[in-house]
Design an enzyme around this catalytic site. Structure first.
Site, PDB file in Angstrom:
ATOM      1  N   ARG A 121      13.987   9.546  16.349  1.00  0.00           N
ATOM      2  CA  ARG A 121      13.531   8.523  17.414  1.00  0.00           C
ATOM      3  C   ARG A 121      12.273   7.881  17.288  1.00  0.00           C
ATOM      4  O   ARG A 121      11.365   7.323  17.981  1.00  0.00           O
ATOM      5  CB  ARG A 121      13.380   9.201  18.883  1.00  0.00           C
ATOM      6  N   LYS A 155       9.827  -6.936  13.878  1.00  0.00           N
ATOM      7  CA  LYS A 155      11.293  -6.941  14.033  1.00  0.00           C
ATOM      8  C   LYS A 155      11.958  -6.299  12.708  1.00  0.00           C
ATOM      9  O   LYS A 155      11.559  -6.457  11.481  1.00  0.00           O
ATOM     10  CB  LYS A 155      11.889  -8.529  13.883  1.00  0.00           C
ATOM     11  N   GLU A 192       8.679 -20.361   4.870  1.00  0.00           N
ATOM     12  CA  GLU A 192       7.998 -19.670   6.052  1.00  0.00           C
ATOM     13  C   GLU A 192       6.522 -20.042   6.230  1.00  0.00           C
ATOM     14  O   GLU A 192       6.169 -20.224   7.198  1.00  0.00           O
ATOM     15  CB  GLU A 192       8.102 -18.147   5.960  1.00  0.00           C
ATOM     16  N   LYS A 242       1.198 -15.827  12.566  1.00  0.00           N
ATOM     17  CA  LYS A 242       2.296 -14.850  13.186  1.00  0.00           C
ATOM     18  C   LYS A 242       1.453 -13.789  14.173  1.00  0.00           C
ATOM     19  O   LYS A 242       2.099 -13.340  15.198  1.00  0.00           O
ATOM     20  CB  LYS A 242       2.890 -14.046  12.132  1.00  0.00           C
ATOM     21  N   GLU A 290       9.835 -11.370  22.224  1.00  0.00           N
ATOM     22  CA  GLU A 290      10.314 -12.527  22.160  1.00  0.00           C
ATOM     23  C   GLU A 290      11.091 -12.931  23.340  1.00  0.00           C
ATOM     24  O   GLU A 290      12.187 -13.042  23.510  1.00  0.00           O
ATOM     25  CB  GLU A 290      11.541 -12.689  20.905  1.00  0.00           C
ATOM     26  N   ARG A 317       7.389 -16.476  21.080  1.00  0.00           N
ATOM     27  CA  ARG A 317       7.593 -15.578  19.643  1.00  0.00           C
ATOM     28  C   ARG A 317       8.923 -16.398  19.253  1.00  0.00           C
ATOM     29  O   ARG A 317       9.175 -16.744  17.873  1.00  0.00           O
ATOM     30  CB  ARG A 317       8.047 -14.343  19.710  1.00  0.00           C
ATOM     31  N   ASN A 323      11.151 -18.954  15.028  1.00  0.00           N
ATOM     32  CA  ASN A 323      12.473 -19.083  14.645  1.00  0.00           C
ATOM     33  C   ASN A 323      12.716 -20.652  14.285  1.00  0.00           C
ATOM     34  O   ASN A 323      14.195 -21.145  14.230  1.00  0.00           O
ATOM     35  CB  ASN A 323      13.486 -18.601  15.591  1.00  0.00           C
ATOM     36  N   HIS A 347      15.682 -21.413  11.926  1.00  0.00           N
ATOM     37  CA  HIS A 347      16.501 -20.545  11.542  1.00  0.00           C
ATOM     38  C   HIS A 347      17.949 -20.768  12.165  1.00  0.00           C
ATOM     39  O   HIS A 347      18.913 -20.122  11.903  1.00  0.00           O
ATOM     40  CB  HIS A 347      15.722 -19.264  12.314  1.00  0.00           C
ATOM     41  N   HIS A 377      20.211 -19.137   9.761  1.00  0.00           N
ATOM     42  CA  HIS A 377      21.040 -18.470   9.853  1.00  0.00           C
ATOM     43  C   HIS A 377      22.521 -18.730   9.543  1.00  0.00           C
ATOM     44  O   HIS A 377      23.190 -17.859   9.254  1.00  0.00           O
ATOM     45  CB  HIS A 377      20.906 -17.535  11.075  1.00  0.00           C
ATOM     46  N   HIS A 430      17.026 -16.458   2.147  1.00  0.00           N
ATOM     47  CA  HIS A 430      16.933 -16.537   3.511  1.00  0.00           C
ATOM     48  C   HIS A 430      15.842 -17.833   3.605  1.00  0.00           C
ATOM     49  O   HIS A 430      16.073 -18.793   4.401  1.00  0.00           O
ATOM     50  CB  HIS A 430      16.080 -15.507   3.905  1.00  0.00           C
TER      51      HIS A 430
HETATM   52  P1  NAD Z   1      14.591  -9.698  -0.636  1.00  0.00           P
HETATM   53  O1  NAD Z   1      13.704  -8.804  -0.156  1.00  0.00           O
HETATM   54  O2  NAD Z   1      16.044  -9.687  -0.837  1.00  0.00           O
HETATM   55  O3  NAD Z   1      13.771 -10.052  -2.108  1.00  0.00           O
HETATM   56  C1  NAD Z   1      14.162 -10.920  -2.792  1.00  0.00           C
HETATM   57  C2  NAD Z   1      14.245 -10.470  -4.439  1.00  0.00           C
HETATM   58  O4  NAD Z   1      13.002 -10.403  -5.034  1.00  0.00           O
HETATM   59  C3  NAD Z   1      15.096  -9.143  -4.358  1.00  0.00           C
HETATM   60  O5  NAD Z   1      16.095  -9.245  -5.473  1.00  0.00           O
HETATM   61  C4  NAD Z   1      14.087  -8.139  -4.717  1.00  0.00           C
HETATM   62  O6  NAD Z   1      14.280  -7.079  -5.201  1.00  0.00           O
HETATM   63  C5  NAD Z   1      13.095  -8.872  -5.441  1.00  0.00           C
HETATM   64  N1  NAD Z   1      11.673  -8.729  -5.425  1.00  0.00           N
HETATM   65  C6  NAD Z   1      10.934  -8.178  -4.620  1.00  0.00           C
HETATM   66  N2  NAD Z   1       9.730  -8.055  -4.741  1.00  0.00           N
HETATM   67  C7  NAD Z   1       9.572  -8.469  -6.195  1.00  0.00           C
HETATM   68  C8  NAD Z   1       8.480  -8.557  -7.169  1.00  0.00           C
HETATM   69  N3  NAD Z   1       7.080  -8.526  -6.722  1.00  0.00           N
HETATM   70  N4  NAD Z   1       8.753  -9.097  -8.222  1.00  0.00           N
HETATM   71  C9  NAD Z   1      10.224  -9.526  -8.576  1.00  0.00           C
HETATM   72  N5  NAD Z   1      11.122  -9.240  -7.845  1.00  0.00           N
HETATM   73  C10 NAD Z   1      10.816  -8.926  -6.510  1.00  0.00           C
HETATM   74  O7  NAD Z   1      14.221 -11.047   0.085  1.00  0.00           O
HETATM   75  P2  NAD Z   1      12.909 -11.440   0.989  1.00  0.00           P
HETATM   76  O8  NAD Z   1      13.107 -13.145   0.909  1.00  0.00           O
HETATM   77  O9  NAD Z   1      11.768 -10.877   0.743  1.00  0.00           O
HETATM   78  O10 NAD Z   1      13.671 -11.318   2.524  1.00  0.00           O
HETATM   79  C11 NAD Z   1      14.420 -11.829   3.105  1.00  0.00           C
HETATM   80  C12 NAD Z   1      14.854 -10.934   4.436  1.00  0.00           C
HETATM   81  O11 NAD Z   1      13.766 -10.818   5.257  1.00  0.00           O
HETATM   82  C13 NAD Z   1      15.997 -11.475   4.909  1.00  0.00           C
HETATM   83  O12 NAD Z   1      17.043 -10.498   5.306  1.00  0.00           O
HETATM   84  C14 NAD Z   1      15.591 -12.036   6.445  1.00  0.00           C
HETATM   85  O13 NAD Z   1      16.402 -11.683   7.346  1.00  0.00           O
HETATM   86  C15 NAD Z   1      14.193 -10.990   6.486  1.00  0.00           C
HETATM   87  N6  NAD Z   1      13.420 -11.624   7.342  1.00  0.00           N
HETATM   88  C16 NAD Z   1      12.557 -10.730   8.182  1.00  0.00           C
HETATM   89  C17 NAD Z   1      11.751 -11.031   9.121  1.00  0.00           C
HETATM   90  C18 NAD Z   1      11.259 -10.084  10.099  1.00  0.00           C
HETATM   91  O14 NAD Z   1      10.432 -10.840  10.843  1.00  0.00           O
HETATM   92  N7  NAD Z   1      11.582  -9.056  10.262  1.00  0.00           N
HETATM   93  C19 NAD Z   1      11.186 -12.170   8.962  1.00  0.00           C
HETATM   94  C20 NAD Z   1      11.806 -13.299   8.004  1.00  0.00           C
HETATM   95  C21 NAD Z   1      12.736 -12.738   6.922  1.00  0.00           C
HETATM   96  N1  GLY Z   2      10.459 -14.367  11.935  1.00  0.00           N
HETATM   97  C1  GLY Z   2      10.797 -14.416  13.053  1.00  0.00           C
HETATM   98  C2  GLY Z   2       9.809 -13.551  14.051  1.00  0.00           C
HETATM   99  O1  GLY Z   2       9.250 -12.681  13.335  1.00  0.00           O
HETATM  100  O2  GLY Z   2       9.900 -13.540  15.127  1.00  0.00           O
END
Ligand code: NAD
Ligand code: GLY
Length: 362
Positions: free
Chosen positions: A119, A141, A183, A225, A235, A239, A243, A246, A250, A263
């Site tokens: 939890r 998130k 972003e 942010k 949100e 917040r 998006n 997005h 998405h 993404h």
């Molecule tokens: P990812 O996590 O898939 O990383 C991209 C690629 O880079 C992967 O293959 C990873 O293994 C590689 N990688 C990571 N660090 C590296 C480094 N230093 N050197 C070489 N390779 C490296 O993609 P991302 O763009 O980081 O994240 C996208 C995800 O984030 C999506 O799922 C999206 O929905 C999510 N997201 C979440 C929020 C939130 O607020 N929680 C906001 C924006 C995006």
């Molecule tokens: N990336 C959108 C949020 O964190 O709200």
């Protein structure tokens, strides 16, 4: 070192930003931690697991490593369960600390696991992509994808710290840098016109990771942010502006199959579409739409969306967390640097989609 503070109801915590920050990771381990579980993937582990383990060893706690398959396509129940299997298999308890070492996929899944395990246990974000450093690691998130929609199952759950090491960006492929920049420039479009102007001037040095520019870009992104999340963690209003782009983005990600477009790429292209929609609905001037498109392109993101019939877009966009009572809601710009959320009728969306359609539709 730069420090940005996040002050959310679910927890207040620092974001530390510095070259070489990985070496200081033991500082973030609370004294009463029973064990540390590092969640990562094989790509990141090959590059950074050894230095991270070495740095964390200074905290004097047992360390477990959990490797998940790499990629957006694996942001699902199966991978999440691998974390629980490993945590329970190693008999970790409520004083365990989860360390998310990777990009947004790892951060979102490790954070969700931290929210659910017993939890809720503490977790630290160690984002290794630009996108994760400027966005996903901040604000709490956490989620996995569902075949019917992106990030549809998750929780709001804040980390106890975000540790950003700008050195790790040097191993990122150029395409991932561009996806992260989408972003970064988003914050200028929705919240800070001066920052948008700055991004227009500095997009070249940001793409080549010049230290001064990339540190400022990460810091300013985290500040914006943090300001937004501190006012509206869950949100219920403000917040949602984070998006911007997005809803279209998405749809691109899930419609193309997770992992086909990055993404950030989908968000970049989606912001151009959302800017066109803003022109139609809120009167955003054409020259501002052109500036947005030019900056997305200069960041290295694709600017042409998939060529789908309008009904396919509308079907995909039905599965969006902003929608209410079956109505599509979009983040729109009433001026550059200021965003709002508004319901938009499907016919208006169709008009905008038609502007992006270059092939003849049936
Ligand atoms: P990812 O996590 O898939 O990383 C991209 C690629 O880079 C992967 O293959 C990873 O293994 C590689 N990688 C990571 N660090 C590296 C480094 N230093 N050197 C070489 N390779 C490296 O993609 P991302 O763009 O980081 O994240 C996208 C995800 O984030 C999506 O799922 C999206 O929905 C999510 N997201 C979440 C929020 C939130 O607020 N929680 C906001 C924006 C995006
Ligand atoms: N990336 C959108 C949020 O964190 O709200």
């Amino acid at each position: 070192m730069s420090v940005v503070h996040v002050d959310a109801q679910g927890g207040a915590y620092p974001i530390h930003i510095a070259a070489g920050r990985l070496a200081q990771l033991a500082d973030t381990v609370p004294a009463d931690t029973s064990a540390i579980a590092i969640v990562t993937n094989p790509t990141v582990a090959a590059l950074y697991l050894a230095p991270v383990q070495e740095a964390l060893a200074a905290a004097g706690k047992p360390i477990h490593v959990i490797e998940l398959p790499d990629g957006e396509a694996y942001k699902n129940w199966e991978s999440l369960n691998l974390i629980f299997d490993a945590l329970l298999g190693a008999h970790l308890d409520r004083k365990a600390l989860i360390v998310a070492l990777g990009g947004g996929v790892i951060g979102d899944m490790a954070g969700f696991a931290a929210a659910c395990f017993m939890r809720g246990v503490r977790f630290v974000q160690v984002p290794t992509t630009l996108l994760a450093q400027v966005d996903s690691s901040v604000g709490g998130k956490t989620a996995i994808n569902h075949p019917l929609g992106k990030n549809m199952v998750g929780a709001f759950y804040q980390p106890i710290a975000v540790e950003v090491d700008t050195e790790v960006l040097k191993t990122l492929p150029a395409r991932e840098i561009s996806a992260g920049l989408a972003e970064v420039i988003k914050y200028g479009m929705i919240y800070d016109l001066d920052f948008f102007d700055w991004c227009e001037e500095q997009v070249g040095p940001m793409r080549t990771l010049e230290q001064e520019q990339i540190v400022y870009a990460i810091r300013r992104s985290c500040e914006v942010k943090a300001e937004v999340v501190s006012q509206d963690e869950r949100e219920s209003g403000l917040r949602a502006i984070l998006n911007f782009g997005h809803t279209f983005g998405h749809a691109i990600e899930s419609g193309m199959g997770y992992g086909q477009w990055l993404h950030g790429e989908a968000v970049g292209c989606g912001m151009i579409m959302a800017a066109e929609l803003s022109a139609l609905v809120c009167g955003l001037p054409a020259q501002d739409v052109a500036r947005i498109k030019a900056l997305v392109q200069a960041s290295g993101c694709p600017i042409n969306p998939p060529q789908w019939p309008a009904e396919r877009w509308l079907e995909l966009m039905q599965v969006d967390k902003k929608n209410e009572g079956g109505q599509l809601r979009f983040v729109l710009l009433d001026k550059l640097g200021h965003a709002k959320v508004q319901a938009v009728a499907p016919d208006v969306v169709r008009q905008v989609l038609a502007r992006f359609t270059t092939v003849e539709q049936e």
